[in-house]
Scaffold this active site. Structure first.
Site, PDB file in Angstrom:
ATOM      1  N   GLU A   1       0.828  -1.215   0.000  1.00 41.19           N
ATOM      2  CA  GLU A   1       0.000   0.000   0.000  1.00 41.19           C
ATOM      3  C   GLU A   1       0.860   1.262   0.000  1.00 41.19           C
ATOM      4  OE1 GLU A   1      -3.480   2.165   2.695  1.00 41.19           O
ATOM      5  OE2 GLU A   1      -2.339   0.480   3.513  1.00 41.19           O
TER       6      GLU A   1
ATOM      7  N   GLU B   1     -11.881   2.547   5.964  1.00 36.01           N
ATOM      8  CA  GLU B   1     -10.766   2.908   6.821  1.00 36.01           C
ATOM      9  C   GLU B   1     -10.788   4.419   7.015  1.00 36.01           C
ATOM     10  OE1 GLU B   1      -6.376   1.131   7.224  1.00 36.01           O
ATOM     11  OE2 GLU B   1      -6.483   2.711   5.715  1.00 36.01           O
TER      12      GLU B   1
END
Length: 253
Positions: free
Chosen positions: A134, A233
């Protein structure tokens, strides 16, 4: 068009203990779960029983964090990384997590890149699950090794393993590349994107306002081939019992 949403227990329901966050996600109507590294401290039998009870699949989980963003790209820490990935693989096997997110850590330069590539190869050899990487924006994580989508795509192309994918966090991508680049970057790299996370830009709260227009983005992601859940998130700004999920679904109708 329908959308599935996964509750990120590292961000949502944080006023509850970890196991109760799972129950809260079920009660709120989430379709799946995703963890940071909270599962490390739980009894595996009890956690497995709870997941079976709720029926919520686990999209993915992080390797050990302990307040730090990993170590996979840090020269001299490959032994620690091996311990981290072995532990994560064992946990992922017990809870049937779909993917393991390997965090790079704070590093830079050619030696960090070669270390990262070696350790990603170790991770891919250790499991048959998807490995996610990520990019994290400078604004949120200055000094983090993996910063841009293009950098992640180059590393994936070099390693050339179909199980190595990008965790495409719209907050980080929008902050690093600009909100207007998010859709184009997704379409360009859709074939190597393994999971999507959502939050507002720049505030990282519920994706109901801000610079990213999710009623347009989420259908565009699906049109580009994405079939997974959208990871929530974000830091809930409201006091909704469901962490803003009902308002999010309503905004996408």
């Amino acid at each position: 068009m329908s959308f599935r949403f996964s509750a990120n227990t590292g961000f949502l329901f944080k006023d509850h203990p970890f196991m109760d966050r799972i129950r809260a996600a079920k009660a709120a109507g989430f379709d799946a779960l995703e963890f940071h590294d909270e599962a490390r401290g739980e009894d595996p039998v009890a956690l497995g029983d709870l997941l079976a009870e709720t029926g919520l699949p686990v999209c993915g989980m992080n390797v050990r964090m302990e307040g730090k963003p990993g170590c996979a790209a840090i020269p001299g820490q490959s032994d620690q990384f091996r311990r981290d990935i072995d532990e994560a693989v064992a946990i992922a096997g017990r809870i049937d997590a779909g993917a393991i997110h390997v965090l790079a850590g704070m590093a830079e330069g050619a030696e960090a890149r070669s270390t990262y590539i070696r350790n990603l190869a170790v991770a891919l050899e250790a499991t048959d699950r998807t490995i996610l990487i990520e990019p994290l924006c400078r604004a949120a994580m200055p000094g983090y090794f993996l910063r841009t989508v293009e950098q992640a795509a180059e590393i994936i192309a070099e390693i050339s393993n179909p199980r190595l994918k990008i965790m495409f966090d719209c907050f980080h991508v929008g902050m690093e590349h600009g909100a207007g680049a998010v859709a184009d970057l997704f379409r360009k790299h859709a074939s190597v994107i393994g999971h999507v996370q959502i939050a507002s830009v720049p505030d990282r709260v519920e994706p109901l306002s801000g610079d990213l227009q999710y009623p347009n983005l989420l259908p565009a992601f699906q049109a580009a081939g994405y079939q997974g859940a959208f990871g929530c998130e974000y830091n809930p700004a409201g006091d909704d019992d469901d962490a803003g999920l009902s308002r999010l679904r309503q905004s996408l109708v």
